[in-house]
Scaffold this motif. Sequence first.
Motif, PDB file in Angstrom:
ATOM      1  N   UNK A  44       0.808  -1.088  -0.036  1.00 52.61           N
ATOM      2  CA  UNK A  44      -0.163   0.091  -0.032  1.00 52.61           C
ATOM      3  C   UNK A  44       1.057   1.329  -0.167  1.00 52.61           C
ATOM      4  N   UNK A  45       1.029   2.054  -0.993  1.00 50.28           N
ATOM      5  CA  UNK A  45       1.261   2.986  -0.880  1.00 50.28           C
ATOM      6  C   UNK A  45       0.552   4.175  -1.196  1.00 50.28           C
ATOM      7  N   UNK A  46       0.129   5.474  -0.563  1.00 52.30           N
ATOM      8  CA  UNK A  46      -0.816   6.483  -0.923  1.00 52.30           C
ATOM      9  C   UNK A  46       0.624   7.970  -0.708  1.00 52.30           C
ATOM     10  N   UNK A  75       2.688   9.421   1.303  1.00 50.76           N
ATOM     11  CA  UNK A  75       2.600   9.343   3.178  1.00 50.76           C
ATOM     12  C   UNK A  75       3.036   8.045   3.439  1.00 50.76           C
ATOM     13  N   UNK A  76       2.584   6.883   2.664  1.00 51.87           N
ATOM     14  CA  UNK A  76       3.242   5.558   2.980  1.00 51.87           C
ATOM     15  C   UNK A  76       3.567   5.079   1.838  1.00 51.87           C
ATOM     16  N   UNK A  77       4.183   4.062   1.942  1.00 48.64           N
ATOM     17  CA  UNK A  77       4.645   3.182   1.084  1.00 48.64           C
ATOM     18  C   UNK A  77       5.281   2.175   1.283  1.00 48.64           C
ATOM     19  N   UNK A  83      -2.176   2.142  -5.798  1.00 44.10           N
ATOM     20  CA  UNK A  83      -2.517   0.801  -6.763  1.00 44.10           C
ATOM     21  C   UNK A  83      -3.977   0.864  -6.113  1.00 44.10           C
ATOM     22  N   UNK A  84      -4.572   0.500  -7.032  1.00 40.70           N
ATOM     23  CA  UNK A  84      -6.118  -0.142  -6.818  1.00 40.70           C
ATOM     24  C   UNK A  84      -6.534  -0.909  -6.835  1.00 40.70           C
ATOM     25  N   UNK A  85      -5.645  -1.816  -6.325  1.00 34.76           N
ATOM     26  CA  UNK A  85      -5.470  -3.467  -5.061  1.00 34.76           C
ATOM     27  C   UNK A  85      -5.480  -3.897  -4.015  1.00 34.76           C
ATOM     28  N   UNK A  86      -4.747  -2.604  -3.851  1.00 32.13           N
ATOM     29  CA  UNK A  86      -3.883  -2.483  -2.271  1.00 32.13           C
ATOM     30  C   UNK A  86      -4.501  -3.031  -0.841  1.00 32.13           C
ATOM     31  N   UNK A  87      -5.719  -2.702  -1.067  1.00 28.67           N
ATOM     32  CA  UNK A  87      -6.817  -3.400  -0.071  1.00 28.67           C
ATOM     33  C   UNK A  87      -7.876  -4.022  -0.802  1.00 28.67           C
TER      34      UNK A  87
END
Length: 267
Positions: free
Chosen positions: A16-18, A29-31, A68-72
């Motif tokens: 998950x990257x944001x 913020x998130x990598x 990324x669309x599928x990260x959660x």
Amino acid sequence: MASSASRTSLVEVSDLSITYDGRFGKHLAVSGVNFDVRPEELIALVGPSGAGKTTILRCIAGLLSPDGEDSIKVDGKPIKGPTEGISVVFQDYSRSLLAWLTLQGNVMLPLRAQGVPRAEAKKRAREALADVGLGGKETWHPWQLSGGMQQRVAIARGLACNPRILLMDEPFASVDAQTRMDLEDLVLKIKNEFKISIIVVTHDIDEAVYLADRVVVLSKSPSTVSRILDVDFPTPRTQEETRVLPEFGEIRAVALDLVRHPKTETV
Ligand SMILES: Nc1ncnc2c1ncn2[C@@H]1O[C@H](COP(=O)(O)OP(=O)(O)O)[C@@H](O)[C@H]1O
Ligand SMILES: [Mg+2]
């Protein structure tokens, strides 16, 4: 490829990257955060201030899109927006409750928005208020309650939607120590009675270790996961017995060191 762990996961957070895209440009913020949440599990998410805890929670709630669309994924399906079965309790209960509505009116609000008929919404609101120890106070208004009791109303509002996953962002940050312990025990009671999964963001390491089945420790922003700590205390937990266990001190020390002296190691 599905691992054996992923088969038992309710929530899967993978790479998950944001990135915030604001007026002053892009900000990562998130990598590359990875963790999962199993059914009936309580995950505590801890990390330094600004690590991205709120950001991650908002993404799981579907209020913010990850890079990324599928990260959660929940039940294997990517989160595309606010999702039925996921309730959120925010930190600032004084702003999240409407002063002019009764407690019952506040708890009914999301149910009515979902199209639940009035009588049914009323019944569920009464039950949820009773579940958080506010039975008989349906006609009170938020301003008649202490901060801790107001936060109970916010929890009732989340529960009334019959969630499978409850997300809580620093829910007890602004209440006194005694009230905080009562609210922590309420969270454990809710988890056990309703058999739901809970993610609690907290900056309080002791609270994280007391509540959690696993503690996910984040690094500084742009955050990655520094470590995932298993917490395997006997249940039911009590404040008096659990906090004095030698294992409590051991896990607390490891988590505290990781948060206060973030290293570059990753799991
Ligand atoms: N709306 C926003 N726009 C741009 N950057 C933001 C926004 N919200 C948070 N951030 C930044 O993202 C990082 C993570 O913030 P946040 O998720 O609030 O951290 P935490 O909850 O762990 O304290 C911080 O560097 C913060 O400044
Ligand atoms: Mg935050």
